[in-house]
Design a protein around this motif. Sequence first.
Motif, PDB file in Angstrom:
ATOM      1  N   ALA A  42       0.837  -1.197   0.000  1.00 42.30           N
ATOM      2  CA  ALA A  42       0.000   0.000   0.000  1.00 42.30           C
ATOM      3  C   ALA A  42       0.877   1.254   0.000  1.00 42.30           C
ATOM      4  O   ALA A  42       2.077   1.164   0.187  1.00 42.30           O
ATOM      5  CB  ALA A  42      -0.897  -0.020   1.236  1.00 42.30           C
ATOM      6  N   PRO A  43       0.266   2.436  -0.212  1.00 40.46           N
ATOM      7  CA  PRO A  43       1.051   3.656  -0.430  1.00 40.46           C
ATOM      8  C   PRO A  43       2.091   3.962   0.644  1.00 40.46           C
ATOM      9  O   PRO A  43       2.918   4.834   0.438  1.00 40.46           O
ATOM     10  CB  PRO A  43      -0.023   4.749  -0.441  1.00 40.46           C
ATOM     11  N   ALA A  44       2.056   3.277   1.760  1.00 35.69           N
ATOM     12  CA  ALA A  44       3.050   3.537   2.792  1.00 35.69           C
ATOM     13  C   ALA A  44       4.459   3.451   2.225  1.00 35.69           C
ATOM     14  O   ALA A  44       5.362   4.119   2.676  1.00 35.69           O
ATOM     15  CB  ALA A  44       2.912   2.536   3.925  1.00 35.69           C
ATOM     16  N   GLY A  45       4.611   2.621   1.195  1.00 37.01           N
ATOM     17  CA  GLY A  45       5.921   2.429   0.609  1.00 37.01           C
ATOM     18  C   GLY A  45       6.476   3.690  -0.024  1.00 37.01           C
ATOM     19  O   GLY A  45       7.655   3.752  -0.328  1.00 37.01           O
ATOM     20  N   ILE A  64       1.256   2.604  10.924  1.00 36.96           N
ATOM     21  CA  ILE A  64       2.538   3.102  10.414  1.00 36.96           C
ATOM     22  C   ILE A  64       2.344   4.400   9.648  1.00 36.96           C
ATOM     23  O   ILE A  64       3.112   5.347   9.784  1.00 36.96           O
ATOM     24  CB  ILE A  64       3.198   2.035   9.524  1.00 36.96           C
ATOM     25  N   LYS A  65       1.278   4.438   8.874  1.00 37.43           N
ATOM     26  CA  LYS A  65       1.044   5.649   8.084  1.00 37.43           C
ATOM     27  C   LYS A  65       0.710   6.840   8.970  1.00 37.43           C
ATOM     28  O   LYS A  65       1.031   7.980   8.632  1.00 37.43           O
ATOM     29  CB  LYS A  65      -0.089   5.410   7.082  1.00 37.43           C
ATOM     30  N   TYR A  69       1.300  10.378   7.311  1.00 35.68           N
ATOM     31  CA  TYR A  69       0.558  10.244   6.063  1.00 35.68           C
ATOM     32  C   TYR A  69      -0.943  10.320   6.332  1.00 35.68           C
ATOM     33  O   TYR A  69      -1.671  10.969   5.601  1.00 35.68           O
ATOM     34  CB  TYR A  69       0.940   8.913   5.411  1.00 35.68           C
ATOM     35  N   HIS A  90      10.639   0.723   4.549  1.00 39.98           N
ATOM     36  CA  HIS A  90       9.490  -0.008   4.045  1.00 39.98           C
ATOM     37  C   HIS A  90       9.941  -1.278   3.356  1.00 39.98           C
ATOM     38  O   HIS A  90      11.112  -1.467   3.067  1.00 39.98           O
ATOM     39  CB  HIS A  90       8.692   0.864   3.084  1.00 39.98           C
ATOM     40  N   GLN A  91       8.965  -2.111   3.095  1.00 36.90           N
ATOM     41  CA  GLN A  91       9.271  -3.382   2.449  1.00 36.90           C
ATOM     42  C   GLN A  91       9.943  -3.153   1.103  1.00 36.90           C
ATOM     43  O   GLN A  91      10.911  -3.814   0.759  1.00 36.90           O
ATOM     44  CB  GLN A  91       7.973  -4.133   2.247  1.00 36.90           C
ATOM     45  N   ASP A  92       9.427  -2.212   0.358  1.00 34.44           N
ATOM     46  CA  ASP A  92      10.112  -1.789  -0.852  1.00 34.44           C
ATOM     47  C   ASP A  92      11.164  -0.781  -0.417  1.00 34.44           C
ATOM     48  O   ASP A  92      10.863   0.312   0.001  1.00 34.44           O
ATOM     49  CB  ASP A  92       9.111  -1.140  -1.809  1.00 34.44           C
ATOM     50  N   ASP A 140       9.024  -2.142   8.360  1.00 33.10           N
ATOM     51  CA  ASP A 140       7.770  -2.752   7.907  1.00 33.10           C
ATOM     52  C   ASP A 140       8.067  -4.055   7.179  1.00 33.10           C
ATOM     53  O   ASP A 140       8.501  -4.042   6.039  1.00 33.10           O
ATOM     54  CB  ASP A 140       7.031  -1.768   6.988  1.00 33.10           C
TER      55      ASP A 140
END
Lengths: 345, 546
Positions: free
Chosen positions: A339-342, B63-64, B69, B102-104, B194
């Motif tokens: 999701a956009p958190a990335g 987290i957001k 965010y 983040h994961q990415d 994450d």
Amino acid sequence: MIGINRNLGFDRYSGLYLWASLIIVFSIWQPRLFPTSATVHSVAANRAVAAVLALGVMIPLIGGVFDLAIGATANLATLSAVLLITNGHSIAVAVIVAILIGALIGAINGFIVVRLRVGSFIATLGMASVLAAVQIIVTGNSQPRSPSNSTWTALTQTKVLGFQIIVLYMLIIAAVLWWGLRHTPAGRYLYAIGSSPEAARLSGVRVDFYTWMSLIASGTLAGIAGVLYASLSGPSLSYGPALLLPAFAAVFLGSTQFSPGRYNVWGSILAIYVLATGVKGLQLVTDVVWLDLMFSGGALIAAVAVAGGRQRAGAEAKRRELVRQEDHHDRSSMGEPSAPAGEDG
Amino acid sequence: MQAADMSTPGALGPSVSTSALRIESLTKTFVGGRALDGVELNIAPGEIHALLGENGSGKSTLIKVLAGYHRPDPGSLLQIGGLDLEVGSAHSSHALGARFVHQDLGLVESASISDNLAFGPGFPTKWGTIRSRRTRLRATAALEQMELDLDPGALIESLSPAQKTGVAVARALLADSVPDSGQPAGDVQLLVLDEPTARLPDSEVEHLLEIVRTVADRGIGVLYVTHRLDEVFQIAERASVLRDGVKVASEPVAGLTRDALLHHLLGAALEQPHRLNIADESSSAAGQPKATLSVDRLTSDVLTDVSFEVFPGEVVGVAGITGSGRDALCATIFGARARDEGTVHIRSEILPARRPDLAMSRDVAYVPAERKLQGCFLDLSARENISIANLRDFWRVPLLSRTKETAITKRWFERLGVRPREAIGQPLSSFSGGNQQKVVFGKWFQRVPVMFLLDEPTQGVDVGAKAELHSALFDAAQEGAAILMSSSDVDELVTVCDRVIVMRSGRIADTLHGDQINVHSITRSALGMAGDVVEPGSESANAVAS
């Protein structure tokens, strides 16, 4: 904030409005020179080759592929046709061979782009340079003499309703392409590829095949344009590359017309003639040489910046709004790892 | 010098008892419901705190919120390093010393480590020219702090997955001043990871855990989000569990057993199955000898020796955590992804690799997970999106029949409840995500496939639309289509599937039937604790073992 543009279809048909106002302005400004049938006929015929080249550029562009070699291809086709005729071959042979040369170059471009996986921009840029070299080899870098053959010139210069017949050819080509792109599966596939090659592939579209075919089509059209030019104006060593930018300009401008956001046949043709009208009118007022270049380039940047920018802004605003809604509505995606958190790190 | 500051975190904060992170009564309400409800969480400096929860439990939302965010509901208290977080401000979150990996990872693969470390805070320059020696020195220092023995000039793509994560952590922790803020540019107080191990092979996990311990030793509080229970016991001092937006536990790991943790994670109520009774026709279908899809020893970069069959009228689910191969299975079968070995048969016809067009000619449909990139054409109209895979139906020489196209699009709009209904000619980008997904389904339903391969079929789709899509799928199954559905939404699998294949590390770990299909057993199996749930002797389990 973008709702105002909807009335009178000003967004879609702004080119027509512009064309009309150009005609009115110059008719008032130069009442004796501008609004004459001679002007109409000469503008129509002189821009026909550019129009055919624009259509050639447009086909691969719909599928997201650039053909920057199209000007050089047309130029080579022109010289091939002229040389064949001056060497005593029949007109039919000259026409067919020249067009086949265009198709062959398109096929080679396709091979480089599809099979060798070279980006189309680079592949065709390189091809343009190679073709310029071939042209020098073939001609010895001296302009061949114009064939003094009346049948040959009549091929494009016969009058039909006062227009030279080349205008009719151009309209026929445009109509065929309009049909092919709007009303056949092949055209639909090409637009789909241009929109998202991967989604097209996963929808069963043979992406490589259609990409290759689109480059062959653009090469063939370049061949045709070359033949038409040879018959209309005689041989030239350099007209082709000079027509490359105007061709792209017309296609980009055209994509703001009729079906905004899409490269389309009639938009491109309209763009060619709106620009031609403006240039012609100004040429009657003043005789500076740089007008054509200045007008085409300026109009391209201005029109695409305004129209394209506005469309993109509209689309982007809409998309953001949707993403926001989705974000709110959708509980299941909140746990999604991707999701956009990335994106906000 | 900066390392020295870090090792004495308490000295910087306003009081000695400062927490790295303090959350009280955090609530976040979305239009669709409450994602977080009165959550509280406390992380001391230097503490590694594990956060667990199912998909949709509210972890990501939490987290957001921390990252600035999302803006939480009023009344929520959030403190990082003892200072109030200005809610909804990413800037404030950064200034207070919260960092996120983040994961990415967001590293530039083709650039060197030192370049990657400089992209965020900026390169040290002199007269506009990069001072490469200083860049390099800074990178070396950052890597040393992380106890990473790497050459700063090495390219990211040459690193192992764990090393990459390490570099990402180093980058997050780089001391960077925040010049234009009125707030103190404090040191790093909190590191949020994450699911850092979701894409790591098991062999790499230990290395990463080392890195995380090094960070914690510097006095930084670590919020460690994970799906893997083993790691919780290996690394965390305390663990918190979220379920449906509510924190159900926050306990020291020392006094915790796996079963207790699982109990927190899943909740007792979820264990009773609540699936629809659609097994009737599939049981009779299972009697038919001929499988619609049979996959034999399928192997690719992420799949190993996967073999199974799907029968007509059957709905088979694929479960597994991210990186288990779950997300690659359908794409590999259809030919969207490359495969190395193995064969795929559709109704005993062989399906070649990498040929989606041939798969389609054998009546296979594939809905990819990445809708926007792979599933649809955003700038083409809904009508064109539905007809693109079926143009032969509309081709009446010499024209594509616009009338028929519109009529059929209308029919699918009606059937699947796509809104807005009049927008058939509008570009797909003007539809909401759920409606876009319905249009994608319409495209495939129109072809009447015998085999549906679905990746996250109801992602981004609200509850009502989900039910509509499911019922359309059931109709197709009733008429004899076979359905293979991979989903990260375990509830969805429980609701619709006759059989669930659970993947782990690229292999089929378990196959669950009948009563075994419930959230509890699927999750246990996906996490690798299957022994007590699945009876040995199921055919696929044997096939995998052989």
